[in-house]
Design a protein around this motif. Structure first.
Motif, PDB file in Angstrom:
ATOM      1  N   THR A 179     -31.478  38.324  23.137  1.00 18.92           N
ATOM      2  CA  THR A 179     -30.148  38.062  22.454  1.00 18.92           C
ATOM      3  C   THR A 179     -30.366  36.056  22.404  1.00 18.92           C
ATOM      4  OG1 THR A 179     -28.737  38.442  23.974  1.00 18.92           O
ATOM      5  CG2 THR A 179     -28.938  39.501  22.431  1.00 18.92           C
ATOM      6  N   ASP A 180     -31.416  35.789  22.725  1.00 21.71           N
ATOM      7  CA  ASP A 180     -31.692  34.093  23.817  1.00 21.71           C
ATOM      8  C   ASP A 180     -32.121  33.295  21.950  1.00 21.71           C
ATOM      9  OD1 ASP A 180     -31.896  31.626  24.242  1.00 21.71           O
ATOM     10  OD2 ASP A 180     -33.932  32.336  25.559  1.00 21.71           O
ATOM     11  N   PRO A 181     -31.555  32.752  21.404  1.00 18.35           N
ATOM     12  CA  PRO A 181     -31.913  31.763  20.197  1.00 18.35           C
ATOM     13  C   PRO A 181     -33.111  31.219  20.594  1.00 18.35           C
ATOM     14  CG  PRO A 181     -29.998  31.683  20.643  1.00 18.35           C
ATOM     15  CD  PRO A 181     -29.813  32.147  21.923  1.00 18.35           C
ATOM     16  N   VAL A 182     -33.297  31.142  21.676  1.00 17.56           N
ATOM     17  CA  VAL A 182     -35.073  29.772  22.031  1.00 17.56           C
ATOM     18  C   VAL A 182     -35.731  30.948  21.911  1.00 17.56           C
ATOM     19  CG1 VAL A 182     -35.778  28.636  23.424  1.00 17.56           C
ATOM     20  CG2 VAL A 182     -33.289  28.645  23.460  1.00 17.56           C
ATOM     21  N   TYR A 193     -37.135  22.823  19.767  1.00 23.86           N
ATOM     22  CA  TYR A 193     -38.180  23.463  19.248  1.00 23.86           C
ATOM     23  C   TYR A 193     -39.544  23.638  19.206  1.00 23.86           C
ATOM     24  CZ  TYR A 193     -33.437  24.361  22.960  1.00 23.86           C
ATOM     25  OH  TYR A 193     -33.056  24.288  23.566  1.00 23.86           O
ATOM     26  N   MET A 230     -41.903  24.968  20.653  1.00 26.24           N
ATOM     27  CA  MET A 230     -41.764  25.979  22.234  1.00 26.24           C
ATOM     28  C   MET A 230     -42.516  27.481  21.726  1.00 26.24           C
ATOM     29  SD  MET A 230     -40.263  26.651  25.234  1.00 26.24           S
ATOM     30  CE  MET A 230     -39.277  25.052  25.256  1.00 26.24           C
ATOM     31  N   LYS A 275     -31.372  21.875  26.569  1.00 25.60           N
ATOM     32  CA  LYS A 275     -30.413  21.791  25.500  1.00 25.60           C
ATOM     33  C   LYS A 275     -29.826  20.020  24.403  1.00 25.60           C
ATOM     34  CE  LYS A 275     -29.867  27.116  25.981  1.00 25.60           C
ATOM     35  NZ  LYS A 275     -31.328  27.011  25.316  1.00 25.60           N
ATOM     36  N   ARG A 297     -33.152  18.463  23.603  1.00 29.83           N
ATOM     37  CA  ARG A 297     -33.625  18.724  22.640  1.00 29.83           C
ATOM     38  C   ARG A 297     -32.992  18.729  21.102  1.00 29.83           C
ATOM     39  NH1 ARG A 297     -38.944  20.772  23.887  1.00 29.83           N
ATOM     40  NH2 ARG A 297     -38.760  21.823  25.907  1.00 29.83           N
ATOM     41  N   GLN A 332     -33.565  14.861  20.146  1.00 28.92           N
ATOM     42  CA  GLN A 332     -34.214  14.588  19.722  1.00 28.92           C
ATOM     43  C   GLN A 332     -34.579  14.959  18.362  1.00 28.92           C
ATOM     44  OE1 GLN A 332     -37.556  17.642  21.417  1.00 28.92           O
ATOM     45  NE2 GLN A 332     -37.864  16.436  23.138  1.00 28.92           N
ATOM     46  N   LEU A 333     -33.992  15.455  17.461  1.00 27.25           N
ATOM     47  CA  LEU A 333     -34.107  16.077  16.245  1.00 27.25           C
ATOM     48  C   LEU A 333     -33.153  15.021  15.672  1.00 27.25           C
ATOM     49  CD1 LEU A 333     -33.838  19.922  16.275  1.00 27.25           C
ATOM     50  CD2 LEU A 333     -35.454  18.678  16.201  1.00 27.25           C
ATOM     51  N   ARG A 384     -22.539  24.160  21.120  1.00 28.94           N
ATOM     52  CA  ARG A 384     -22.771  25.904  21.054  1.00 28.94           C
ATOM     53  C   ARG A 384     -23.207  25.996  22.031  1.00 28.94           C
ATOM     54  NH1 ARG A 384     -25.462  29.698  18.733  1.00 28.94           N
ATOM     55  NH2 ARG A 384     -27.296  28.475  18.555  1.00 28.94           N
ATOM     56  N   GLN A 385     -24.411  25.666  22.426  1.00 33.63           N
ATOM     57  CA  GLN A 385     -25.640  26.319  22.832  1.00 33.63           C
ATOM     58  C   GLN A 385     -25.356  26.601  24.493  1.00 33.63           C
ATOM     59  OE1 GLN A 385     -29.667  24.810  22.150  1.00 33.63           O
ATOM     60  NE2 GLN A 385     -29.741  25.132  20.007  1.00 33.63           N
ATOM     61  N   ARG A 443     -22.259  28.994  26.956  1.00 31.06           N
ATOM     62  CA  ARG A 443     -22.327  29.643  27.536  1.00 31.06           C
ATOM     63  C   ARG A 443     -22.825  29.766  29.287  1.00 31.06           C
ATOM     64  NH1 ARG A 443     -26.380  34.191  25.787  1.00 31.06           N
ATOM     65  NH2 ARG A 443     -28.196  32.901  24.995  1.00 31.06           N
TER      66      ARG A 443
END
Lengths: 312, 435
Positions: free
Chosen positions: A81-84, A262, A265, B403, B406, B409-410, B427-428, B431
């Motif tokens: 489930t990790d978007p990265v 990313y 990545m 996070k 990165r 950077q954008l 958001r990232q 959690r």
């Protein structure tokens, strides 16, 4: 019909050597062979089998310095489930889809051209193409990083003389991954060329003579004789380069550190970060197992599809 | 005379009793061996450490110090393995790691910190070793980022160097714009004023964000606050330097810190950049090699400065962290006390006065004073030390940092708006804030 057990039970006095299991007998008979392969097998077990098993166990644990904790499938749930991880997987898959076919095709074409050249010339080119493979990937990546430098790199300098650029080769998320791929595309696959040349030499001359008698053109001979008989080599090269492409790390690490954003990545770079920067060895193991499963699936699929009429 | 004799006898009696009580007190203290590990330091600083251990042994008869020098290459792994095996050293320099705190491998130092100690250490320095309301290591020194300026380029463009290394944002921006120029007249910029990049673990540009009061996390509330207006001002300034004022090296966000260092030292294509004070020695080594003819190139005429100040006019500094001594879990209360004493002895203000200059950093406590008085590169940085901001002590900081970086950077590459980048970062990391 009398089965074996009945025969044994009917034997009033079984001979002494019958008590030794046949497998043990065979082992004893071939004992010297086993003695010789023992050191390599032991080392293989210590440095490969055990770490792989350990890594598999670790994937179900949370790594803690004071003792790991079982977390069941939590690490795998996180990975999936990790978007990265998804992004890294997409990047890696895109890299593989482009790099593997072009690499195989390039090696095949170059080897086919070289094959018709005199032996001395062949030797020269074999060496010339193989040489970059001997150089460290880190060094090659650093040289390419300079070539791609947005302000003072070779590419932008050349393009600038024609009034183009400057282009942000590695410093834009839109072009960074393709720039890394371009580096691979412009590098000759020396090892695969050598494999193809060796395989081509094994093709019997008679087959080409028969084709000559039939009036086949050079392309027809290459298409109908060379190509089919190179199928085992092509399969081997395809599978090994798929594995290699899925494990792309050095260029992403040295040239872009996975960025910008990313955009470069890759899965192995992510595993490296998870393990050695975040100390999350359990999660890193789960990521590695997911990657291994994907590689195994693709390799088996390739093997099944392409090995149907392969002659060994 | 007789009375005098009696007084003398009484004094001797009291004296001998005091001595014997004292010796009882000393005997009750722990004796034995303390395992000390530390990472490599400059030779002079290592010598200072060994001398300090010797002095401590003399002050504590029966206590022996066994010193192990780790390597930068494998020291972290050695420490991890020792902790995992339940055989850590008693005390380790630069041994403060979040996982060690969370997994109960370290001793909190709160009970051994006096009110004086708390007053003496810089507040931000103490915050850098604080987690869940407890302090986990004895701060020894502060590592700070400073701005490096190429004085030759400033002179070439007739731009005055900042007086005492201090400047406002407007002064800084104006200088950077003047330092961006086309030297050979080919219509292409050859030198840019400033060079920076956003790269995970490298917080060099964050001094610009801290200047107006921006911070990354509110550690007490466990909240992401990089989207506060104060922080956004700083991020906007960095982006504007690239896109609006065009006085920063293009590609910021896609560059690595090595690229930026290279642009400053080798290609001389930027006039200013930010890095730790530790690299001053490498610039000095470069100049020495050029002077001796060991390498080709030009000497670099280096000057340092603070980050540009914010509207409140206060100095600001950013740092990658605080050098400290961490005490590992002790079973024996008496030994814990002695080990804590040792940590306190090494990190005392008087000691910092001597050793901090040898390492090329800044003292963690006020009583050490200005150890860089008279040093042309570091003296004017000292006032910023007490305003230094360090990475927040959060267990997931590495991931949070990545996070954020990165996304920034954008933003700095103009691929996203600052607002969109910060929203995505928030958001990232949501959690990751829970632990």
């Amino acid at each position: 019909m009398v089965d074996g057990s009945a025969r044994i039970s009917q034997d009033p006095e079984p001979r002494k050597n019958n008590r030794v299991h046949p497998v043990l007998k065979l082992l004893y008979k071939k004992r010297w062979a086993y003695y010789f392969i023992a050191p390599a097998t032991i080392l293989f077990c210590i440095f490969t089998v055990i770490p792989v098993i350990r890594s598999f166990i670790l994937a179900f644990q949370e790594f803690r310095l004071m003792g790991n904790v079982w977390v069941g499938l939590e690490n795998f749930k996180y990975v999936l489930t990790d978007p990265v991880f998804h992004r890294a997987m997409r990047n890696t898959a895109f890299y593989t889809v482009v790099m593997v076919p072009q690499g195989v095709l390039k090696a095949l074409i170059l080897a086919s051209i070289l094959r018709n050249l005199p032996e001395a010339v062949q030797t020269f080119f074999r060496g010339a193409y193989y040489l970059p493979g001997v150089a460290s990937a880190v060094v090659i990546s650093m040289v390419w990083k300079w070539i791609y430098d947005p302000n003072f790199g070779l590419f932008n300098f050349i393009l600038g003389t024609f009034g183009f650029g400057p282009y942000p080769w590695l410093t834009s998320p839109k072009t960074s991954l393709t720039s890394i791929m371009l580096m691979g595309i412009l590098t000759a696959p020396g090892y695969y060329i050598i494999l193809y040349l060796a395989a081509m030499k094994k093709i019997p001359r008679e087959l080409y003579e028969v084709a000559d008698i039939d009036g086949a053109t050079p392309f027809a001979k290459w298409w109908n004789v060379t190509l089919p008989l190179l199928k085992p080599t092509t399969l081997y090269i395809t599978i090994t380069s798929i594995i290699g492409s899925f494990q792309i790390f050095t260029s992403a690490y040295v040239m872009t550190q996975g960025g910008p954003g990313y955009s470069t990545m890759t899965v192995v770079y992510l595993i490296y970060n998870t393990a050695f920067r975040d100390f999350e060895f359990g999660l890193a193991s789960a990521q590695a197992i997911v990657l291994a499963a994907i590689i195994v699936f693709i390799s088996v699929y390739n093997f099944r599809v392409f090995s149907t009429d392969v002659q060994y | 005379m007789r009375r005098a004799c009696w007084v003398l006898v009484l004094v001797l009696l009291i004296g001998s009793l005091a001595v014997s009580f004292g010796s009882i007190g000393a005997a009750s203290k722990w004796t034995g061996t303390i395992q000390v590990w530390d990472f490599p330091r400059p030779a002079a600083a290592e010598e200072w450490e060994l001398q300090a251990f010797k002095e401590f042994e003399e002050l504590h008869p029966g206590v022996k110090i066994e010193y192990t020098k780790l390597t930068w290459a494998g020291g972290n792994e050695k420490l991890d393995v020792s902790v995992a095996a339940g055989q850590p050293p008693d005390i380790c320099g630069s041994g403060l790691r979040l996982p060690y705190i969370l997994q109960g491998a370290l001793e909190p130092i709160d009970d051994f910190l006096t009110a004086e100690d708390l007053k003496d250490f810089h507040e931000e320095t103490l915050n850098a070793v604080k987690l869940n309301g407890k302090y986990w290591a004895w701060p020894w020194y502060n590592t700070l980022y400073v701005m490096y300026l190429n004085a030759d380029l400033f002179n070439e463009r007739g731009v005055p160097l900042p007086e005492n290394g201090e400047w406002t944002w407007d002064e800084f921006l104006s200088a950077m714009q003047k330092l961006t120029f086309d030297r050979d007249g080919d219509g292409k910029i050859d030198v840019y004023g400033f060079g920076f990049t956003f790269q995970p673990t490298y917080l060099q540009p964050f001094g610009f964000i801290y200047a107006e009061g921006g911070r990354v996390l509110d550690i007490d509330k466990n909240e992401f606050i990089l989207d506060s207006p104060e922080a956004v001002v700083g991020i906007q300034r960095l982006c504007d330097m690239v896109w609006k004022h065009k006085c920063a090296l293009p590609g910021a966000g896609g560059l690595t810190t090595t690229d930026v260092n290279n642009a400053f030292l080798n290609t001389r294509s930027i006039a200013a950049f930010v890095d730790t004070t530790g690299i001053i020695s490498s610039f000095e080594a470069h100049n020495e090699k050029v002077e001796k003819g060991e390498i080709e190139g030009e000497k670099i005429n280096l000057v340092t400065a603070q980050y540009p100040r914010g509207k409140n006019g206060q100095p600001i500094a950013a740092g990658p962290g605080v050098g400290s001594w961490a005490v590992f879990k002790q079973k024996d209360d008496a030994k814990r006390e002695v080990v804590m004493e040792l940590a306190k002895f090494i990190t005392r203000g008087e000691g910092q006065k001597e050793v901090v200059p040898l390492i090329g950093v800044f003292p963690s406590c006020k009583s050490a004073g200005n150890v860089w008085a008279g040093n042309k590169n570091l003296e004017h940085i000292v006032p910023a030390v007490e305003y230094a901001v360090y990475p927040p002590m959060h267990p997931n900081w590495n991931k949070i940092d990545e996070k954020i970086m990165r996304e920034l950077q954008l933003a700095v590459l103009n691929e996203k708006t600052i607002d969109a980048a910060l929203k995505e970062a928030k958001r990232q990391i949501e959690r990751l804030l829970e632990y």
